[in-house]
Design a protein around this motif. Structure first.
Motif, PDB file in Angstrom:
ATOM      1  N   SER A 120       0.258   8.612   0.619  1.00 27.77           N
ATOM      2  CA  SER A 120      -0.205   7.839   1.776  1.00 27.77           C
ATOM      3  C   SER A 120       0.895   7.566   2.794  1.00 27.77           C
ATOM      4  CB  SER A 120      -0.836   6.533   1.300  1.00 27.77           C
ATOM      5  OG  SER A 120       0.030   5.871   0.407  1.00 27.77           O
ATOM      6  N   ASP A 141       6.155   3.612   3.352  1.00 32.19           N
ATOM      7  CA  ASP A 141       4.833   3.545   2.729  1.00 32.19           C
ATOM      8  C   ASP A 141       3.833   3.018   3.755  1.00 32.19           C
ATOM      9  OD1 ASP A 141       2.850   3.835   0.865  1.00 32.19           O
ATOM     10  OD2 ASP A 141       3.626   2.363  -0.544  1.00 32.19           O
ATOM     11  N   ASP A 142       2.544   3.184   3.438  1.00 36.66           N
ATOM     12  CA  ASP A 142       1.535   2.784   4.427  1.00 36.66           C
ATOM     13  C   ASP A 142       1.335   1.279   4.477  1.00 36.66           C
ATOM     14  OD1 ASP A 142      -1.235   2.202   2.749  1.00 36.66           O
ATOM     15  OD2 ASP A 142       0.133   3.596   1.780  1.00 36.66           O
TER      16      ASP A 142
HETATM   17 MG    MG Z   1       0.314   4.688  -1.466  1.00 39.15          MG
END
Ligand code: MG
Ligand code: 5GP
Ligand code: SF4
Length: 466
Positions: free
Chosen positions: A288, A350-351
């Motif tokens: 992600s 990271d998202d």
């Molecule tokens: Mg993730």
């Protein structure tokens, strides 16, 4: 969740199964398909697990004959949480006047408790604990002259987020709530049409992407390929879920005319401008965080590298419904690429940070591998509020950002620095050059801002304070 439907393109079930497979990232707990055939009537199969394991056998396909079909992949946001019961797996089907209908819903109905209580009081018999079942009961009770009219009646009483794919014996219906919180797209396949949560599900069946179903629009498509557009609701300013751009949708999908991948890369660039740092390596938390990390690297000039390797045989950890499995999940899913990390100052992208479980574990793994410094850069603002529109964020108390300041979070995660993209930065990255309009936000961003575009009335009744 993910929804898909097709009509007028030959046997429906194999196409629905493919569409659902492409939407698996939107829900991994269970899936279901309903089809209709003039001889065999309505038939359905609902199964736990991945589409690739549950809907690929000839045996299952043989039980699903017909040229109209819809399907759903489930990720539980309401109903039996933790252990989904098979009775909560969609699509829901009900037989009532004019032959009945099946409904697959993505989103969350914010007044479902109140509706359910009212319907049960009037004699409705509920089969599941899902919020979505209300729609079928409201349709069955409506006095509308045909099923699309009954569906309009039903949906006018429903509050919250809904992207719906429904079917009658001969028609496919798609509808989005007036704010258009969840996505829904229309595609053409041969002489028929398909509806899907995302364009990646049109690609897989070779359908041509025509357009999005508009917020507040209902389309009714016949077997003969006639398509009619209706506007059942009062027109409102759309508020699409901004988190679809950040995390939920697949990067190869097109949302609002923009490639999700390109948007995520732009988020990473924006983040690099807002929160630069001196470092040796930009490394995504896969999958992600990957496009945003690429953007961060391009903008900052710091080399990109895969310092964390993801085991491709594990699904999305956040979607695992219990905390215990999620905790295990990080190690099952991610491992550090020691050779790349040792001795480096690492920027981890990271998202989002929700509970902080992922970030904490990853930081430990990176330090164990000999990193000099760890800097977290997050492609969304701090998640400080729960989502009531179809994304399963935990209760407010469990959200790291609800109880800690940015500095306390950095301390808690034990990293050298921690920066989140600003809300305005995120709006710029999704194409709003002037950022967020505070008087009339262009998107739903309630999980970051607390500005809920639809009052979560069931939650408020239970004591939730907005
Ligand atoms: Mg993730
Ligand atoms: P945390 O470990 O902080 O609770 O969760 C963060 C991780 O879960 C991130 O790596 C992100 O990819 C994923 N994630 C974050 N928010 C959501 C969400 O709302 N829904 C889903 N399905 N996954 C999320
Ligand atoms: Fe999307 Fe967050 Fe709004 Fe939920 S609260 S619809 S995740 S932006």
């Amino acid at each position: 969740c993910g929804v898909f439907g097709v009509v007028g393109a030959g046997e429906a079930a194999p196409l629905v199964a493919l569409g659902l497979h492409a939407l698996q990232h939107r829900g991994q707990e269970a899936g279901g398909i309903v089809v209709h055939d003039p001889q065999a009537g309505f038939n359905s199969v609902r199964r736990f697990g991945y589409v690739r394991d549950t809907f690929t056998s000839q045996d299952v396909m043989d039980r699903l004959p017909g040229g109209v079909g819809i399907g759903h992949v489930r990720y539980s946001t309401t109903g039996s949480k933790g252990q989904t019961a098979i009775r909560d797996v969609q699509p829901f089907f009900g037989e009532f006047a004019m032959g009945g209908a099946a409904v697959a819903h993505n989103g969350n109905i914010t007044n479902a408790d109140a509706l359910r209580k009212d319907l049960i009081g009037r004699g409705s018999i509920f089969q599941s604990s899902s919020d979505s079942e209300c729609i079928i009961h409201l349709m069955a009770r409506s006095m509308g002259p045909n099923i699309p009219e009954r569906m309009k009646d039903a949906l006018r009483r429903v509050e919250g987020a809904f992207s719906i794919v429904a079917m009658t014996r001969t028609k496919l219906i798609g509808c989005r709530d007036p704010l258009g919180v969840r996505p829904l797209v229309l595609g053409r396949i041969g002489d028929g049409y398909a509806l899907a949560s995302e364009t990646c599900a049109l690609d897989i069946i070779g359908a041509e992407f025509l357009r999005e179903i508009e917020p507040g629009e209902m389309v009714v498509i016949t077997e003969a390929g006639e398509i009619a557009s209706h506007r059942p609701f009062e027109q409102r300013r759309p508020r699409f879920c901004i988190f679809e751009h950040v995390y939920f949708s697949r990067p190869d999908s097109i949302l609002g005319g923009r490639s999700v991948y390109e948007t995520r890369e732009a988020i990473g660039k924006e983040l690099a401008k807002e929160a630069p740092v001196e470092a040796d390596l930009v490394c995504p938390v896969p999958d992600s965080g990957t496009p945003a990390a690429i953007g961060y690297s391009l903008q900052s000039g710091i080399p990109y590298g895969m310092g964390i390797i993801r085991n491709q045989y594990v699904g999305r950890t956040f979607i695992e419904p219990t905390e215990q499995i999620r905790n295990m999940g990080v190690r099952l899913k991610l491992n550090v690429n020691r050779a790349l990390i040792r001795g480096k100052r690492v920027v981890l992208v990271d998202d989002s940070v929700v509970r902080g479980t992922t970030s904490r574990k990853i930081k430990e793994m990176i330090l164990d591998a000999g990193a000099e410094e760890v800097h977290f850069r997050i492609a969304s603002p701090p998640t400080a509020w729960p989502c009531f529109y179809g994304v399963d964020t935990p209760q407010r108390e469990k959200l790291l950002a609800a109880t800690m300041s940015a500095d306390e979070m950095r301390e808690h995660l034990g990293v050298d620095s921690l920066k989140f993209i600003t809300l305005d930065g995120l709006y710029r990255a999704v194409g709003e050059a002037r950022g967020r309009d505070p008087n009339a936000p262009q998107y739903c961003d309630a999980c970051f801002s607390g500005a809920y575009p639809v009052a979560p009335s069931d939650q408020i009744a239970k004591g939730f304070e907005v």
